[in-house]
Design a protein around this motif. Sequence first.
Motif: not given
Length: 86
Positions: A7, A10, A30, A32-34, A36, A41, A45
Motif C-alpha cells: 500500500v 499517499e 493499492i 492512494h492518490e490523496d 491522508p 486515516e 490505509r
Amino acid sequence: MKFKKLVGIEPLELIPSANKKLESFAETLILHEDQPSTAEEIVKRIGDADGVLVSHRSTIGKDIFGTMSKYQIHWDVLLPLFSGKR
C-alpha cells in the motif's frame, strides 16, 4: 520476495513505469492518490498490508507504530535511520 498487499498511503509521484514495476512486487497493490489527513486515516490505509510505501510528506510516529504488530515493522531498517547510522 512478493508482498501479499503493498500500500502506498499517499501520492508517491512515481513515473508510470515505476508504478507498473511495483505491481510485480505484490499480489495486491493499492496506491492512494490523496494525502491522508490524520494518523487514524494512515492506520486505516495500512490495514493488513505487509508492505507500506510512503513519501517525504507523511510522518509515521509512535501513534501509528503503536497500532501495528511487531512483525509488520522492519526495525533492522528503521533503527539505523532513526539513530543517524546509515
